[in-house]
Design a protein around this motif. Sequence first.
Motif, PDB file in Angstrom:
ATOM      1  N   TYR A  81       1.154   4.076  -2.636  1.00  0.00           N
ATOM      2  CA  TYR A  81       0.100   4.849  -2.926  1.00  0.00           C
ATOM      3  C   TYR A  81      -0.078   6.004  -1.808  1.00  0.00           C
ATOM      4  O   TYR A  81      -1.113   6.691  -2.089  1.00  0.00           O
ATOM      5  CB  TYR A  81      -0.966   4.018  -3.247  1.00  0.00           C
ATOM      6  CG  TYR A  81      -0.656   2.955  -4.419  1.00  0.00           C
ATOM      7  CD1 TYR A  81      -0.695   3.705  -5.687  1.00  0.00           C
ATOM      8  CD2 TYR A  81      -0.195   1.831  -4.033  1.00  0.00           C
ATOM      9  CE1 TYR A  81      -0.576   2.825  -6.701  1.00  0.00           C
ATOM     10  CE2 TYR A  81       0.272   1.005  -5.158  1.00  0.00           C
ATOM     11  CZ  TYR A  81       0.248   1.537  -6.806  1.00  0.00           C
ATOM     12  OH  TYR A  81       0.593   0.838  -7.608  1.00  0.00           O
ATOM     13  N   PHE A 101      -3.308 -14.156 -13.064  1.00  0.00           N
ATOM     14  CA  PHE A 101      -3.226 -13.011 -13.643  1.00  0.00           C
ATOM     15  C   PHE A 101      -2.419 -12.143 -12.920  1.00  0.00           C
ATOM     16  O   PHE A 101      -1.883 -12.520 -11.840  1.00  0.00           O
ATOM     17  CB  PHE A 101      -4.618 -12.192 -13.945  1.00  0.00           C
ATOM     18  CG  PHE A 101      -5.234 -12.048 -12.303  1.00  0.00           C
ATOM     19  CD1 PHE A 101      -5.995 -13.015 -11.483  1.00  0.00           C
ATOM     20  CD2 PHE A 101      -5.033 -10.912 -11.707  1.00  0.00           C
ATOM     21  CE1 PHE A 101      -6.337 -12.813 -10.402  1.00  0.00           C
ATOM     22  CE2 PHE A 101      -5.526 -10.637 -10.492  1.00  0.00           C
ATOM     23  CZ  PHE A 101      -6.375 -11.520  -9.792  1.00  0.00           C
ATOM     24  N   ALA A 102      -1.724 -11.059 -13.402  1.00  0.00           N
ATOM     25  CA  ALA A 102      -0.933 -10.179 -12.888  1.00  0.00           C
ATOM     26  C   ALA A 102      -1.759  -9.217 -12.161  1.00  0.00           C
ATOM     27  O   ALA A 102      -2.826  -8.510 -12.477  1.00  0.00           O
ATOM     28  CB  ALA A 102      -0.073  -9.267 -13.824  1.00  0.00           C
ATOM     29  N   ASP A 103      -1.445  -9.283 -10.479  1.00  0.00           N
ATOM     30  CA  ASP A 103      -2.387  -8.328  -9.858  1.00  0.00           C
ATOM     31  C   ASP A 103      -1.968  -6.916  -9.729  1.00  0.00           C
ATOM     32  O   ASP A 103      -1.092  -6.539 -10.308  1.00  0.00           O
ATOM     33  CB  ASP A 103      -2.509  -9.142  -8.515  1.00  0.00           C
ATOM     34  CG  ASP A 103      -1.432  -8.740  -7.504  1.00  0.00           C
ATOM     35  OD1 ASP A 103      -0.383  -8.049  -7.851  1.00  0.00           O
ATOM     36  OD2 ASP A 103      -1.389  -9.338  -6.552  1.00  0.00           O
ATOM     37  N   SER A 104      -2.594  -6.271  -8.913  1.00  0.00           N
ATOM     38  CA  SER A 104      -2.386  -4.736  -8.993  1.00  0.00           C
ATOM     39  C   SER A 104      -0.901  -4.412  -8.515  1.00  0.00           C
ATOM     40  O   SER A 104      -0.733  -3.058  -8.373  1.00  0.00           O
ATOM     41  CB  SER A 104      -3.549  -4.051  -8.173  1.00  0.00           C
ATOM     42  OG  SER A 104      -3.938  -4.694  -6.921  1.00  0.00           O
ATOM     43  N   GLU A 147      -5.678 -11.332 -18.556  1.00  0.00           N
ATOM     44  CA  GLU A 147      -5.473 -10.123 -18.102  1.00  0.00           C
ATOM     45  C   GLU A 147      -5.978  -9.633 -16.648  1.00  0.00           C
ATOM     46  O   GLU A 147      -5.706  -9.184 -15.635  1.00  0.00           O
ATOM     47  CB  GLU A 147      -5.784  -8.819 -19.010  1.00  0.00           C
ATOM     48  CG  GLU A 147      -5.344  -7.786 -18.779  1.00  0.00           C
ATOM     49  CD  GLU A 147      -5.360  -6.647 -19.862  1.00  0.00           C
ATOM     50  OE1 GLU A 147      -4.973  -5.677 -19.702  1.00  0.00           O
ATOM     51  OE2 GLU A 147      -6.049  -7.037 -21.063  1.00  0.00           O
ATOM     52  N   THR A 148      -7.258 -10.331 -16.356  1.00  0.00           N
ATOM     53  CA  THR A 148      -7.988 -10.438 -15.124  1.00  0.00           C
ATOM     54  C   THR A 148      -8.778 -11.713 -14.719  1.00  0.00           C
ATOM     55  O   THR A 148      -9.098 -12.424 -15.559  1.00  0.00           O
ATOM     56  CB  THR A 148      -8.967  -9.063 -15.325  1.00  0.00           C
ATOM     57  OG1 THR A 148     -10.041  -9.290 -14.348  1.00  0.00           O
ATOM     58  CG2 THR A 148      -9.622  -9.211 -16.682  1.00  0.00           C
ATOM     59  N   TYR A 149      -9.064 -11.623 -13.736  1.00  0.00           N
ATOM     60  CA  TYR A 149      -9.916 -13.000 -13.336  1.00  0.00           C
ATOM     61  C   TYR A 149     -11.431 -12.816 -14.035  1.00  0.00           C
ATOM     62  O   TYR A 149     -12.166 -13.810 -13.999  1.00  0.00           O
ATOM     63  CB  TYR A 149     -10.164 -12.955 -11.768  1.00  0.00           C
ATOM     64  CG  TYR A 149     -10.674 -11.876 -11.189  1.00  0.00           C
ATOM     65  CD1 TYR A 149     -12.098 -11.614 -11.082  1.00  0.00           C
ATOM     66  CD2 TYR A 149      -9.989 -10.937 -10.387  1.00  0.00           C
ATOM     67  CE1 TYR A 149     -12.760 -10.371 -10.458  1.00  0.00           C
ATOM     68  CE2 TYR A 149     -10.477  -9.885  -9.774  1.00  0.00           C
ATOM     69  CZ  TYR A 149     -11.940  -9.388  -9.807  1.00  0.00           C
ATOM     70  OH  TYR A 149     -12.336  -8.398  -9.171  1.00  0.00           O
ATOM     71  N   THR A 197       0.763  -1.249  -0.021  1.00  0.00           N
ATOM     72  CA  THR A 197       0.237  -0.034   0.033  1.00  0.00           C
ATOM     73  C   THR A 197       0.782   1.110   0.058  1.00  0.00           C
ATOM     74  O   THR A 197       0.337   2.367  -0.469  1.00  0.00           O
ATOM     75  CB  THR A 197      -0.793   0.033   1.197  1.00  0.00           C
ATOM     76  OG1 THR A 197      -1.807  -1.045   1.198  1.00  0.00           O
ATOM     77  CG2 THR A 197      -1.907   1.095   1.035  1.00  0.00           C
TER      78      THR A 197
END
Lengths: 268, 268, 268
Positions: free
Chosen positions: B59, B234-237, B221-223, B56
């Motif tokens: 950010y 997938f590649a997470d955030s 790309e996403t779930y 976190t």
Amino acid sequence: MTPVITLLTDYGLEDGYVAACHGVIAGIAPEARVIDVCHVIPAGDVRRGAAILAQTIPYLPEGVHIGAVDPGVGGARRAVAVEAGGRVFIGPDNGLLSWAVHASGGARAAYEISDADHFLHPVSPTFHGRDVFAPVAGRLCGGLRPADLGPEVPPARLVTLPEPTSLLREGSVEGEVVSVDRNGNTQLSIAAGDLHALGVRVGDTLGVRLGRRQFALPYRETYAAVPPGELVAFADSAGLVAIAVNFGDAAQRLGLPPGAHVRLSPSP
Amino acid sequence: MTPVITLLTDYGLEDGYVAACHGVIAGIAPEARVIDVCHVIPAGDVRRGAAILAQTIPYLPEGVHIGAVDPGVGGARRAVAVEAGGRVFIGPDNGLLSWAVHASGGARAAYEISDADHFLHPVSPTFHGRDVFAPVAGRLCGGLRPADLGPEVPPARLVTLPEPTSLLREGSVEGEVVSVDRNGNTQLSIAAGDLHALGVRVGDTLGVRLGRRQFALPYRETYAAVPPGELVAFADSAGLVAIAVNFGDAAQRLGLPPGAHVRLSPSP
Amino acid sequence: MTPVITLLTDYGLEDGYVAACHGVIAGIAPEARVIDVCHVIPAGDVRRGAAILAQTIPYLPEGVHIGAVDPGVGGARRAVAVEAGGRVFIGPDNGLLSWAVHASGGARAAYEISDADHFLHPVSPTFHGRDVFAPVAGRLCGGLRPADLGPEVPPARLVTLPEPTSLLREGSVEGEVVSVDRNGNTQLSIAAGDLHALGVRVGDTLGVRLGRRQFALPYRETYAAVPPGELVAFADSAGLVAIAVNFGDAAQRLGLPPGAHVRLSPSP
């Protein structure tokens, strides 16, 4: 000085109820700082709400303190504003505020919240937090005085919860479970100072009596002082004796609901 | 500029503990903006706290960052203030802060938090978040310097958690489960870039090895790219490979606790 | 005037995801007040998110309102900014915003959020709340206009959820369960005013029909008007009829999921 409003409710976090209160306050008193005390008081558990508010209040700046654990909302119970120390407590007159008022020096004056000019309309019969307490709190930050809210209530006529009792005898101290936190740590109504008066020191062993059960418990500075999975007693952050299991759930292990009777003594 | 204080704890939301920290900060540094990072770290789970803080922190505005996942509170562990980049991290020296410090460029200097003049008194042995970390954070916003808190600690002597490892071999990459979120999405220590280096592209199929089990998994790309109930990587955030079940719980389905070993390879 | 940004997501509280959004906003618009509407919408439950946002929005100051319940994130769904009344709604174009937009007077204009200059880079394909919605919201507080975000979208082409229906017949009113809160209180799509039009008054008994089951229910001002454990209907804080069990769970007792069909009539 930035005005402060604090919020304690049993509204939970699954809905927009808490946000609605924040929104109403932000619209009326955009300069106020709002501090969430707790919103997951078990629904209608006035005693647990009272305990948490009273134990947190010494650490909150003076301000307007809303309590909304209100199983009688929409019924006959009255809403009150209570002045105590430099604080104003707002909520139902059902005892919820009583321990925090006491912890703030006792009620100096109290007023029924009845002048609907200060409310949000229409007033929902089931959501006074949003329609009564939040707008009143916002207006108190803007200069309204508690005495403007309605007729005076003699402090002696406010509903109060019985304070959890404790009794220091010769050779033992008796009390009850005040509340249980999410980790199962069990807070007693017994002051650590009373144990001290009995000659108990950190490092000693305590004798514990729960109903017909009796057992010994190490008395330590903190729950981390015993191995994981073991029971321990210690002075908690409110100065009260707590029983915990390091990395475990003491309330479940011992079957200790709020109100359960406990007797502690120095181990022979 | 508005000073920022952030809070990560395992105090939970059922009590007034988080509010007490907010209240202490509001009393000392009323101008500070306080951001809650997370308060439901599983009790004492230093590794999970470290992972969430580190992921976190990029950010969050630069400020004072409190971490209080502190199973040894009241024991022998020391409290530290660590300067890294433009940030100051405050918490127990148990590794909790280490990944976030690393993510912020590494410790430039560190100090033991020992000068009790800056604490709230009496200091509860079990609640340093309220009595030590919160007041110290507030005072750092008001001009106190970390060096004023106590003796310097050589950064190399700070407790650090082992970074989750990953190993890029010829034809495969090995790693471990870093943490699991509430939806059962399982984050691996394997960078998406490493898969890319192995020639894996979005749309391909991955070979997965967990202990003695082997199976294939779509890499998307996403779930949301797979039907409900199906497994996907997938590649997470955070730029790491995650394994999820669309509208389901991958950790439970696969039996994947934090620390579990995983090997990924391009499907033959 | 202090700009206001509100946040509704299904990110949960177990991770740092909500904090990352707060952090991004604080970095771009440090002067904004951020109000959390709800973060524990069941994962991907667009309908529940829409209901809570719409019911809370009348109590929130005008501002920028982010909704991030977004099971199609990273897929083909577009992101939109919708102007309605003095508000700007930001989120996926999947119906989540539609009821709140309607409650705010309907869409005056809408824009696709496509100009990546306003995003945080790299944009995670699964975390548009942090990388798209939060920075865009912050910049809208700083003077950016919705029209700057991307091409206009005709309001009639926005995805809308079907409004929960209710039908006032002669002698009865039919509706459905809109949503269920954490206490199992079941909110119907039936306006309290429609019951009133049928001649029902507080204190009366209602006839209830659920599928093939029929029973009578007291209609009271609040759930506190019946003894603990008893079923009751009342007008809730949104002006809709709700069915509750005082100190109990009505949804579980009656088997009433969202969408279930209900007919109410004055009791003969």
